[in-house]
Design a protein around this motif. Structure first.
Motif, PDB file in Angstrom:
ATOM      1  N   ALA A 142      -1.451  42.247  26.429  1.00  0.00           N
ATOM      2  CA  ALA A 142      -1.638  42.732  25.057  1.00  0.00           C
ATOM      3  C   ALA A 142      -0.753  41.954  24.090  1.00  0.00           C
ATOM      4  O   ALA A 142      -1.187  41.584  22.984  1.00  0.00           O
ATOM      5  CB  ALA A 142      -1.323  44.225  24.994  1.00  0.00           C
ATOM      6  N   TYR A 143       0.490  41.697  24.499  1.00  0.00           N
ATOM      7  CA  TYR A 143       1.429  40.939  23.664  1.00  0.00           C
ATOM      8  C   TYR A 143       0.903  39.537  23.388  1.00  0.00           C
ATOM      9  O   TYR A 143       0.967  39.040  22.252  1.00  0.00           O
ATOM     10  CB  TYR A 143       2.783  40.878  24.373  1.00  0.00           C
ATOM     11  N   LEU A 144       0.345  38.894  24.391  1.00  0.00           N
ATOM     12  CA  LEU A 144      -0.161  37.537  24.223  1.00  0.00           C
ATOM     13  C   LEU A 144      -1.452  37.505  23.403  1.00  0.00           C
ATOM     14  O   LEU A 144      -1.619  36.656  22.525  1.00  0.00           O
ATOM     15  CB  LEU A 144      -0.402  36.889  25.590  1.00  0.00           C
ATOM     16  N   VAL A 145      -2.361  38.421  23.667  1.00  0.00           N
ATOM     17  CA  VAL A 145      -3.636  38.452  22.940  1.00  0.00           C
ATOM     18  C   VAL A 145      -3.415  38.787  21.467  1.00  0.00           C
ATOM     19  O   VAL A 145      -3.959  38.123  20.572  1.00  0.00           O
ATOM     20  CB  VAL A 145      -4.610  39.460  23.586  1.00  0.00           C
ATOM     21  N   GLN A 146      -2.609  39.798  21.210  1.00  0.00           N
ATOM     22  CA  GLN A 146      -2.378  40.231  19.834  1.00  0.00           C
ATOM     23  C   GLN A 146      -1.436  39.288  19.084  1.00  0.00           C
ATOM     24  O   GLN A 146      -1.538  39.159  17.861  1.00  0.00           O
ATOM     25  CB  GLN A 146      -1.777  41.639  19.820  1.00  0.00           C
ATOM     26  N   GLY A 147      -0.521  38.649  19.820  1.00  0.00           N
ATOM     27  CA  GLY A 147       0.530  37.872  19.185  1.00  0.00           C
ATOM     28  C   GLY A 147       0.326  36.378  19.262  1.00  0.00           C
ATOM     29  O   GLY A 147      -0.502  35.803  18.550  1.00  0.00           O
ATOM     30  N   LEU A 148       1.082  35.735  20.156  1.00  0.00           N
ATOM     31  CA  LEU A 148       1.108  34.279  20.187  1.00  0.00           C
ATOM     32  C   LEU A 148      -0.256  33.665  20.480  1.00  0.00           C
ATOM     33  O   LEU A 148      -0.598  32.594  19.953  1.00  0.00           O
ATOM     34  CB  LEU A 148       2.131  33.815  21.227  1.00  0.00           C
ATOM     35  N   GLY A 149      -1.062  34.306  21.313  1.00  0.00           N
ATOM     36  CA  GLY A 149      -2.399  33.791  21.599  1.00  0.00           C
ATOM     37  C   GLY A 149      -3.341  33.883  20.414  1.00  0.00           C
ATOM     38  O   GLY A 149      -4.377  33.224  20.382  1.00  0.00           O
ATOM     39  N   HIS A 150      -3.017  34.735  19.447  1.00  0.00           N
ATOM     40  CA  HIS A 150      -3.760  34.975  18.198  1.00  0.00           C
ATOM     41  C   HIS A 150      -5.280  34.949  18.398  1.00  0.00           C
ATOM     42  O   HIS A 150      -6.028  34.378  17.595  1.00  0.00           O
ATOM     43  CB  HIS A 150      -3.330  33.997  17.099  1.00  0.00           C
ATOM     44  N   CYS A 151      -5.758  35.626  19.439  1.00  0.00           N
ATOM     45  CA  CYS A 151      -7.201  35.660  19.720  1.00  0.00           C
ATOM     46  C   CYS A 151      -7.989  36.257  18.565  1.00  0.00           C
ATOM     47  O   CYS A 151      -9.115  35.848  18.281  1.00  0.00           O
ATOM     48  CB  CYS A 151      -7.465  36.443  21.005  1.00  0.00           C
ATOM     49  N   GLY A 152      -7.397  37.238  17.906  1.00  0.00           N
ATOM     50  CA  GLY A 152      -8.090  37.898  16.813  1.00  0.00           C
ATOM     51  C   GLY A 152      -8.363  37.000  15.625  1.00  0.00           C
ATOM     52  O   GLY A 152      -9.267  37.267  14.828  1.00  0.00           O
ATOM     53  N   ALA A 153      -7.589  35.916  15.478  1.00  0.00           N
ATOM     54  CA  ALA A 153      -7.778  35.020  14.331  1.00  0.00           C
ATOM     55  C   ALA A 153      -9.177  34.422  14.311  1.00  0.00           C
ATOM     56  O   ALA A 153      -9.713  34.120  13.242  1.00  0.00           O
ATOM     57  CB  ALA A 153      -6.726  33.913  14.362  1.00  0.00           C
ATOM     58  N   CYS A 154      -9.779  34.246  15.476  1.00  0.00           N
ATOM     59  CA  CYS A 154     -11.154  33.736  15.551  1.00  0.00           C
ATOM     60  C   CYS A 154     -12.162  34.819  15.917  1.00  0.00           C
ATOM     61  O   CYS A 154     -13.297  34.802  15.431  1.00  0.00           O
ATOM     62  CB  CYS A 154     -11.250  32.611  16.578  1.00  0.00           C
TER      63      CYS A 154
END
Length: 426
Positions: free
Chosen positions: A181-193
């Motif tokens: 969850a930390y990676l998806v929501q944060g540094l991975g910024h999956c939501g940006a796309c």
């Protein structure tokens, strides 16, 4: 000992102490950690222009208000971030404010990076200052017309849409889920796309608490697919192992990466640890589906499709599929996973927005290169072979084939994708 000699020795001792302190302060393990985190954040994909030097910027990003060119984030003191303190660095990543005080456009995913921990910010700073080669390259001016190029309204944007709270662990979940969850929501910024944007270009959700989060969005002519648990258009039919394999190699039994997602695989996820990818898969599989409401649950059925193949004159899309697609993807649409992507049941094909399907037919796709090894087969481009009507017929066939039951695509939709600048599909 005369005074001059004494002063020289004192000065040399002070220099030696300062140099030793500097070397001691730069822990090689921190540089390595920061390098890994920069890979997780896929910083190189956005901050490196085609054929350009790593992290030197210059990549155009198409937005509704014009092209934004990514900036030089090498430690060059004049054109990069060499004069940034760690505080400056953190403020840019988490708040979208540069060292000189100007606000960054939210094309920079700082709303996601706001969740990154202090420890990870520190490691990233150490890496960019001591592990990245400085490049002297001036930033390119953005192509945003007046008065939209004024930045002061971004302060208001931040007050409305920027959540300044870091990642909040869920005590009811295990460590792997929380890491994902930390990676998806944060540094991975999956939501940006993968998260829909609102009227002010804000993401409509920043965590799984929102039904909009990761439900799919169209950017630069590509439809970033739904990553929620929907059976038809999302990851509902994917196992955690399917997600892990996809992120590590770019292909699994359901789909293959294409378009801009190939850079994410090549530059980011393929180099992530199995532990982190497992956490991401664990997290994504707990996000409920929200897009398939009112739709018939997809189940493979080749019968109606084969009937179309028997009357190619009546169904021009079926004829085009036979001519250009069947050799690789098969009449039954099952491909040869993971080498040749299946089309039947593929979430990208079943996406009600046909942008990606149109785009990949017109422009092909960059080559997947997991672990530096090029994939044996690559999607070719047909923009000079097929006209807009033919592409629309082909897409419409695939949208109705194998029990997909989607609405047909128009030639105008194809024309709109065709006229996008080359940077949107390189």
């Amino acid at each position: 000992m005369n005074m001059a000699s004494g002063l020289m020795k004192i000065g040399f001792a002070a220099f030696t102490f300062t140099f030793s302190l500097s070397v001691f302060a730069v822990n090689p393990a921190e540089i390595k950690k920061g390098e890994y985190l920069a890979r997780v954040g896929d910083c190189i994909s956005c901050h490196t222009a085609p054929h350009g030097k790593a992290f030197a910027g210059g990549l155009p990003m198409l937005t509704p208000v014009g092209a934004i060119y990514t900036t030089n984030i090498t430690p060059d003191a004049e054109t990069g971030i060499g004069k940034y303190t760690e505080s400056d660095f953190a403020k840019a990543l988490r708040r979208g404010v540069a060292k000189d005080g100007h606000h960054l456009y939210p094309a920079m995913p700082y709303p996601s990076y706001a969740k990154v921990s202090d420890a990870d910010i520190h490691a990233l700073y150490v890496y960019f200052m001591h592990g990245v080669k400085p490049v002297r390259q001036a930033n390119r001016a953005n192509e945003i017309p007046w008065p939209l190029n004024y930045r002061f309204p971004l302060a208001i944007w931040n007050s409305l849409f920027l959540d300044k709270h870091g990642y909040q662990p869920d005590a009811s979940k295990d460590a792997s889920w929380n890491r994902g969850a930390y990676l998806v929501q944060g540094l991975g910024h999956c939501g940006a796309c993968h998260t829909p944007r609102g009227f002010a270009y804000q993401e409509k959700g920043l965590t799984h608490a929102s039904d909009q989060f990761l439900s799919g969005e169209t950017l630069e002519g590509w439809s970033a697919t739904n990553l929620r648990g929907d059976h038809n258009t999302g990851l509902g039919r994917w196992s955690e192992a399917d997600i892990l394999v996809y992120l590590k190699s770019g292909a699994n039994q359901h789909s293959s990466a294409f378009g801009t997602m190939t850079t994410v695989i090549n530059n980011s996820t393929e180099g992530m640890t199995i532990q982190d990818l497992t956490g991401i898969a664990s997290y994504l599989k707990t996000i409920k589906g929200t897009n398939d409401k009112g739709q018939t649950t997809y189940k493979y059925n080749s019968g109606a499709t084969l009937a179309q193949f028997k009357s190619l004159t009546t169904y021009p899309g079926a004829r085009l599929y036979q001519q250009y697609c069947a050799a690789c993807h098969g009449q039954e649409g099952k491909g040869v996973a993971p080498y040749l992507s299946p089309l039947a049941g593929n979430p990208a094909v079943m996406d009600p927005d046909p942008s990606s399907l149109i785009n990949v037919i017109l422009n092909g796709s960059p080559q997947l290169k997991p672990q530096g090894v090029a994939a044996p087969f690559n999607m070719p481009k047909f923009r000079h072979t097929l006209n807009d009507t033919e592409v629309a017929q082909l897409v419409s066939f695939m949208q109705s084939a194998w029990n997909h039951n989607l609405k047909p695509t128009s030639a105008k939709a194809v024309a709109d994708i065709r006229k996008l600048p080359a940077s949107a599909h390189e």
